[in-house]
Write a protein that holds these residues in place. Structure first.
Motif, mmCIF file in Angstrom:
data_model
loop_
_atom_site.group_PDB
_atom_site.id
_atom_site.type_symbol
_atom_site.label_atom_id
_atom_site.label_comp_id
_atom_site.label_asym_id
_atom_site.label_seq_id
_atom_site.Cartn_x
_atom_site.Cartn_y
_atom_site.Cartn_z
ATOM 1 N N GLN A 49 0.808 -1.218 0.000
ATOM 2 C CA GLN A 49 0.000 0.000 0.000
ATOM 3 C C GLN A 49 0.843 1.272 0.000
ATOM 4 O O GLN A 49 0.406 2.304 -0.483
ATOM 5 N N ALA A 50 2.025 1.216 0.595
ATOM 6 C CA ALA A 50 2.887 2.396 0.737
ATOM 7 C C ALA A 50 4.329 1.981 0.490
ATOM 8 O O ALA A 50 5.053 1.666 1.430
ATOM 9 N N PRO A 51 4.755 1.939 -0.761
ATOM 10 C CA PRO A 51 6.094 1.434 -1.068
ATOM 11 C C PRO A 51 7.221 2.373 -0.641
ATOM 12 O O PRO A 51 6.989 3.518 -0.286
ATOM 13 N N GLY A 52 8.427 1.831 -0.666
ATOM 14 C CA GLY A 52 9.631 2.609 -0.417
ATOM 15 C C GLY A 52 9.887 2.926 1.042
ATOM 16 O O GLY A 52 9.512 2.162 1.935
ATOM 17 N N PRO A 53 10.522 4.077 1.279
ATOM 18 C CA PRO A 53 10.887 4.467 2.646
ATOM 19 C C PRO A 53 9.682 4.611 3.576
ATOM 20 O O PRO A 53 9.796 4.402 4.773
ATOM 21 N N VAL A 54 8.529 4.941 3.005
ATOM 22 C CA VAL A 54 7.311 5.064 3.818
ATOM 23 C C VAL A 54 6.966 3.711 4.439
ATOM 24 O O VAL A 54 6.610 3.629 5.615
ATOM 25 N N ALA A 55 7.101 2.645 3.677
ATOM 26 C CA ALA A 55 6.810 1.303 4.190
ATOM 27 C C ALA A 55 7.748 0.938 5.332
ATOM 28 O O ALA A 55 7.317 0.361 6.330
ATOM 29 N N VAL A 56 9.011 1.297 5.192
ATOM 30 C CA VAL A 56 9.985 1.004 6.247
ATOM 31 C C VAL A 56 9.633 1.768 7.518
ATOM 32 O O VAL A 56 9.623 1.206 8.618
ATOM 33 N N ALA A 57 9.317 3.053 7.379
ATOM 34 C CA ALA A 57 8.962 3.877 8.543
ATOM 35 C C ALA A 57 7.698 3.348 9.220
ATOM 36 O O ALA A 57 7.634 3.235 10.454
ATOM 37 N N MET A 58 6.698 3.019 8.427
ATOM 38 C CA MET A 58 5.446 2.496 8.991
ATOM 39 C C MET A 58 5.675 1.142 9.648
ATOM 40 O O MET A 58 5.096 0.859 10.704
ATOM 41 N N SER A 59 6.511 0.319 9.041
ATOM 42 C CA SER A 59 6.809 -0.998 9.620
ATOM 43 C C SER A 59 7.468 -0.859 10.984
ATOM 44 O O SER A 59 7.139 -1.592 11.918
ATOM 45 N N ASP A 60 8.400 0.081 11.099
ATOM 46 C CA ASP A 60 9.047 0.317 12.392
ATOM 47 C C ASP A 60 8.026 0.721 13.439
ATOM 48 O O ASP A 60 8.084 0.263 14.587
ATOM 49 N N CYS A 61 7.073 1.561 13.057
ATOM 50 C CA CYS A 61 6.029 1.978 14.000
ATOM 51 C C CYS A 61 5.161 0.789 14.418
ATOM 52 O O CYS A 61 4.791 0.670 15.588
ATOM 53 N N ILE A 62 4.851 -0.072 13.469
ATOM 54 C CA ILE A 62 4.047 -1.261 13.783
ATOM 55 C C ILE A 62 4.806 -2.161 14.751
ATOM 56 O O ILE A 62 4.250 -2.605 15.763
ATOM 57 N N ILE A 63 6.078 -2.417 14.470
ATOM 58 C CA ILE A 63 6.892 -3.273 15.339
ATOM 59 C C ILE A 63 7.005 -2.661 16.728
ATOM 60 O O ILE A 63 6.872 -3.360 17.738
ATOM 61 N N ASN A 64 7.220 -1.360 16.793
ATOM 62 C CA ASN A 64 7.390 -0.692 18.089
ATOM 63 C C ASN A 64 6.110 -0.643 18.912
ATOM 64 O O ASN A 64 6.163 -0.474 20.132
ATOM 65 N N ASN A 65 4.959 -0.775 18.276
ATOM 66 C CA ASN A 65 3.689 -0.721 18.995
ATOM 67 C C ASN A 65 3.021 -2.085 19.160
ATOM 68 O O ASN A 65 1.914 -2.172 19.672
ATOM 69 N N ALA A 66 3.697 -3.134 18.740
ATOM 70 C CA ALA A 66 3.171 -4.498 18.914
ATOM 71 C C ALA A 66 3.470 -4.984 20.327
ATOM 72 O O ALA A 66 4.517 -4.667 20.889
ATOM 73 N N SER A 67 2.553 -5.738 20.880
ATOM 74 C CA SER A 67 2.803 -6.373 22.180
ATOM 75 C C SER A 67 3.813 -7.508 21.964
ATOM 76 O O SER A 67 4.100 -7.896 20.829
ATOM 77 N N ALA A 68 4.320 -8.041 23.053
ATOM 78 C CA ALA A 68 5.277 -9.155 22.955
ATOM 79 C C ALA A 68 4.652 -10.347 22.232
ATOM 80 O O ALA A 68 5.290 -10.965 21.374
ATOM 81 N N ALA A 69 3.411 -10.655 22.553
ATOM 82 C CA ALA A 69 2.731 -11.787 21.905
ATOM 83 C C ALA A 69 2.520 -11.520 20.416
ATOM 84 O O ALA A 69 2.692 -12.415 19.583
#
Length: 109
Positions: A49-69
């Protein structure tokens, strides 16, 4: 001999940081290894949905806001394959207000 509460607590903490090989054998997964594995799954999902550097930035936000499980579930998908549940989990984490705030800040700077 009955284990002491301290021993029991130490075992629970240790087991909480484990996952399995698929054969029921626990293996330890460091936080960084889990994040890297989860990132390898999340980034291609977001990039649709959001290619390039935007995808990387959004992915980092998703990982940082995911619970341990959730992080472990995403990391397992790196081995077991991405399913509809993986995509749904990624979308749910992305929809959280704190993830949206993080992603907005990341892509506007």
């Amino acid at each position: 001999m009955k284990p002491t509460p301290l021993v029991t607590a130490a075992l629970l903490v240790t087991l909480g940081a484990c996952t399995t090989t698929g054969f029921g054998v626990p293996i330890a997964m460091s936080d960084e290894a889990a994040r890297d594995a989860a990132r390898s799954v999340v980034t291609p999902i977001v990039a649709q949905q959001a290619p390039g550097p935007v995808a990387v930035a959004m992915s980092d936000c998703i990982i940082n806001n995911a619970s341990a499980a959730e992080l472990l579930a995403l990391a397992r998908a790196a081995t077991n394959g991405v399913s509809a549940d993986t995509v749904t989990l990624t979308s749910r984490i992305l929809a959280r207000p704190e993830t949206v705030t993080c992603a907005t800040a990341a892509i506007t700077t």
